[in-house]
Design a protein around this motif. Structure first.
Motif, PDB file in Angstrom:
ATOM      1  N   ARG A  45       0.806  -1.224   0.000  1.00  0.00           N
ATOM      2  CA  ARG A  45       0.000   0.000   0.000  1.00  0.00           C
ATOM      3  C   ARG A  45       0.834   1.267   0.000  1.00  0.00           C
ATOM      4  NH1 ARG A  45      -4.424   1.656   2.973  1.00  0.00           N
ATOM      5  NH2 ARG A  45      -4.383   3.262   1.409  1.00  0.00           N
ATOM      6  N   SER A  46       2.109   1.134   0.397  1.00  0.00           N
ATOM      7  CA  SER A  46       2.936   2.345   0.453  1.00  0.00           C
ATOM      8  C   SER A  46       4.391   2.012   0.153  1.00  0.00           C
ATOM      9  CB  SER A  46       2.826   3.005   1.833  1.00  0.00           C
ATOM     10  OG  SER A  46       3.378   2.191   2.841  1.00  0.00           O
ATOM     11  N   LEU A  47       5.050   2.978  -0.438  1.00  0.00           N
ATOM     12  CA  LEU A  47       6.470   2.878  -0.750  1.00  0.00           C
ATOM     13  C   LEU A  47       7.185   4.037  -0.078  1.00  0.00           C
ATOM     14  CD1 LEU A  47       6.213   2.232  -4.603  1.00  0.00           C
ATOM     15  CD2 LEU A  47       6.406   0.521  -2.788  1.00  0.00           C
ATOM     16  N   VAL A  48       8.444   3.819   0.273  1.00  0.00           N
ATOM     17  CA  VAL A  48       9.256   4.882   0.875  1.00  0.00           C
ATOM     18  C   VAL A  48      10.316   5.298  -0.134  1.00  0.00           C
ATOM     19  CG1 VAL A  48      10.871   5.470   2.730  1.00  0.00           C
ATOM     20  CG2 VAL A  48       8.876   4.035   3.223  1.00  0.00           C
ATOM     21  N   VAL A  49      10.391   6.595  -0.383  1.00  0.00           N
ATOM     22  CA  VAL A  49      11.429   7.171  -1.241  1.00  0.00           C
ATOM     23  C   VAL A  49      12.294   8.060  -0.360  1.00  0.00           C
ATOM     24  CG1 VAL A  49      11.902   8.700  -3.180  1.00  0.00           C
ATOM     25  CG2 VAL A  49       9.981   7.111  -3.290  1.00  0.00           C
ATOM     26  N   LEU A  50      13.568   7.818  -0.391  1.00  0.00           N
ATOM     27  CA  LEU A  50      14.511   8.595   0.400  1.00  0.00           C
ATOM     28  C   LEU A  50      15.040   9.730  -0.463  1.00  0.00           C
ATOM     29  CD1 LEU A  50      15.674   8.560   3.243  1.00  0.00           C
ATOM     30  CD2 LEU A  50      17.519   7.107   2.397  1.00  0.00           C
ATOM     31  N   THR A  96      11.918  -1.653   3.752  1.00  0.00           N
ATOM     32  CA  THR A  96      12.885  -1.259   2.737  1.00  0.00           C
ATOM     33  C   THR A  96      12.543   0.096   2.142  1.00  0.00           C
ATOM     34  OG1 THR A  96      11.651  -2.381   0.990  1.00  0.00           O
ATOM     35  CG2 THR A  96      13.375  -3.656   2.082  1.00  0.00           C
ATOM     36  N   VAL A  97      13.573   0.760   1.659  1.00  0.00           N
ATOM     37  CA  VAL A  97      13.407   1.999   0.901  1.00  0.00           C
ATOM     38  C   VAL A  97      13.310   1.582  -0.561  1.00  0.00           C
ATOM     39  CG1 VAL A  97      14.581   4.110   0.162  1.00  0.00           C
ATOM     40  CG2 VAL A  97      14.602   3.444   2.576  1.00  0.00           C
ATOM     41  N   SER A  98      12.258   2.008  -1.241  1.00  0.00           N
ATOM     42  CA  SER A  98      12.008   1.577  -2.620  1.00  0.00           C
ATOM     43  C   SER A  98      12.854   2.327  -3.637  1.00  0.00           C
ATOM     44  CB  SER A  98      10.532   1.769  -2.962  1.00  0.00           C
ATOM     45  OG  SER A  98       9.738   0.981  -2.114  1.00  0.00           O
ATOM     46  N   ALA A  99      13.202   3.576  -3.340  1.00  0.00           N
ATOM     47  CA  ALA A  99      13.989   4.380  -4.275  1.00  0.00           C
ATOM     48  C   ALA A  99      14.686   5.493  -3.514  1.00  0.00           C
ATOM     49  CB  ALA A  99      13.087   4.976  -5.358  1.00  0.00           C
ATOM     50  N   THR A 100      15.761   5.982  -4.105  1.00  0.00           N
ATOM     51  CA  THR A 100      16.461   7.135  -3.534  1.00  0.00           C
ATOM     52  C   THR A 100      16.595   8.201  -4.609  1.00  0.00           C
ATOM     53  OG1 THR A 100      18.652   6.273  -4.105  1.00  0.00           O
ATOM     54  CG2 THR A 100      17.792   5.717  -1.914  1.00  0.00           C
ATOM     55  N   ILE A 101      16.560   9.448  -4.172  1.00  0.00           N
ATOM     56  CA  ILE A 101      16.746  10.591  -5.062  1.00  0.00           C
ATOM     57  C   ILE A 101      17.940  11.370  -4.513  1.00  0.00           C
ATOM     58  CG2 ILE A 101      15.739  12.709  -6.017  1.00  0.00           C
ATOM     59  CD1 ILE A 101      14.300  10.181  -6.939  1.00  0.00           C
ATOM     60  N   PRO A 102      18.968  11.596  -5.357  1.00  0.00           N
ATOM     61  CA  PRO A 102      20.151  12.300  -4.852  1.00  0.00           C
ATOM     62  C   PRO A 102      19.871  13.765  -4.534  1.00  0.00           C
ATOM     63  CG  PRO A 102      20.349  11.922  -7.206  1.00  0.00           C
ATOM     64  CD  PRO A 102      19.096  11.219  -6.761  1.00  0.00           C
ATOM     65  N   SER A 103      20.702  14.311  -3.699  1.00  0.00           N
ATOM     66  CA  SER A 103      20.572  15.706  -3.295  1.00  0.00           C
ATOM     67  C   SER A 103      21.110  16.609  -4.401  1.00  0.00           C
ATOM     68  CB  SER A 103      21.343  15.940  -1.993  1.00  0.00           C
ATOM     69  OG  SER A 103      21.173  17.260  -1.568  1.00  0.00           O
ATOM     70  N   ARG A 104      20.233  17.249  -5.090  1.00  0.00           N
ATOM     71  CA  ARG A 104      20.585  18.186  -6.165  1.00  0.00           C
ATOM     72  C   ARG A 104      19.662  19.396  -6.073  1.00  0.00           C
ATOM     73  NH1 ARG A 104      24.825  15.729  -6.407  1.00  0.00           N
ATOM     74  NH2 ARG A 104      25.295  14.154  -7.940  1.00  0.00           N
ATOM     75  N   GLY A 105      19.735  20.077  -4.934  1.00  0.00           N
ATOM     76  CA  GLY A 105      18.822  21.171  -4.632  1.00  0.00           C
ATOM     77  C   GLY A 105      18.738  22.257  -5.673  1.00  0.00           C
ATOM     78  N   VAL A 106      19.868  22.678  -6.218  1.00  0.00           N
ATOM     79  CA  VAL A 106      19.864  23.772  -7.189  1.00  0.00           C
ATOM     80  C   VAL A 106      19.106  23.362  -8.444  1.00  0.00           C
ATOM     81  CG1 VAL A 106      21.326  25.209  -8.662  1.00  0.00           C
ATOM     82  CG2 VAL A 106      21.981  24.797  -6.296  1.00  0.00           C
ATOM     83  N   GLU A 107      19.417  22.193  -8.978  1.00  0.00           N
ATOM     84  CA  GLU A 107      18.753  21.737 -10.200  1.00  0.00           C
ATOM     85  C   GLU A 107      17.258  21.513  -9.984  1.00  0.00           C
ATOM     86  OE1 GLU A 107      21.577  19.027 -12.752  1.00  0.00           O
ATOM     87  OE2 GLU A 107      21.860  18.627 -10.612  1.00  0.00           O
ATOM     88  N   ILE A 108      16.907  20.922  -8.863  1.00  0.00           N
ATOM     89  CA  ILE A 108      15.496  20.674  -8.579  1.00  0.00           C
ATOM     90  C   ILE A 108      14.767  21.996  -8.364  1.00  0.00           C
ATOM     91  CG2 ILE A 108      13.910  19.676  -6.876  1.00  0.00           C
ATOM     92  CD1 ILE A 108      15.930  17.331  -6.658  1.00  0.00           C
ATOM     93  N   GLY A 109      15.389  22.907  -7.630  1.00  0.00           N
ATOM     94  CA  GLY A 109      14.789  24.229  -7.421  1.00  0.00           C
ATOM     95  C   GLY A 109      14.564  24.981  -8.719  1.00  0.00           C
TER      96      GLY A 109
END
Length: 183
Positions: free
Chosen positions: A96-101, A122-135
């Protein structure tokens, strides 16, 4: 009048009210009923909720077929996620739920194994820290994938999209995204 914002990618977005005082008066029952009606018109519905567990967020979490918890690798954010999972026990199931880090790896955040051990799942996926690009992408109204030249970030977003497509392909909709902590 059409209340949806059409994005060039083909995505149609129903934005939250512009005035914050309007958000506080939204009736959770009416919103869930509206989403039920929208299911007949769209292949996928994605609800981006606030990070707090108010009555509207709780109703959306309960109505969703799949919840994607986006959490950062810090103790307060993980504690908040544990609180949500304790208050809505049906979401403890990984079906019912997934965790994304998000923002992982982090110079100051917890290690992936520590996060999984602390959450007991378990963590299903990770997203790297790219604050400037995401912003930049968020502020210009473009997808991260179309704005980013960072291969690692693009691969992470593509992997998450593939994961969701596979999960949702089994007749799941809507997906509720619950941001926990600061994203």
């Amino acid at each position: 009048r059409d209340t949806f914002l059409d994005h060039p990618s083909g995505v149609r977005v129903l934005l939250a009210p512009e005035r914050l005082n309007t958000i506080e008066t939204l009736d959770a029952t009416r919103i869930v009923k509206a989403l039920t009606r929208l299911r007949t018109h769209f292949d996928y519905l994605i609800c981006d909720t606030s990070s707090s567990l108010d009555s509207l967020s709780a109703a959306l979490l309960l109505a969703a077929d799949l919840v994607l918890f986006v959490v950062t690798p810090e103790v307060p954010a993980l504690r908040d996620l544990q609180r949500v999972l304790n208050e809505v026990p049906s979401l403890r199931s990984e079906s019912r739920s997934l965790v994304v880090l998000n923002r992982y790896p982090s110079r100051v955040g917890l290690d992936l194994k520590e996060v999984e051990r602390g959450l007991g799942r378990t963590v299903s996926a990770t997203i790297p820290s790219r604050g400037v690009e995401i912003g930049q992408a968020v502020n210009k109204g473009f997808s991260v994938a179309s704005m980013s030249t960072n291969l690692v970030l693009n691969q992470a977003v593509a992997k998450l999209a593939d994961l969701l497509q596979g999960e949702v392909a089994s007749e799941r909709a809507p997906v509720t995204i619950q941001a926990v902590g600061s994203i």
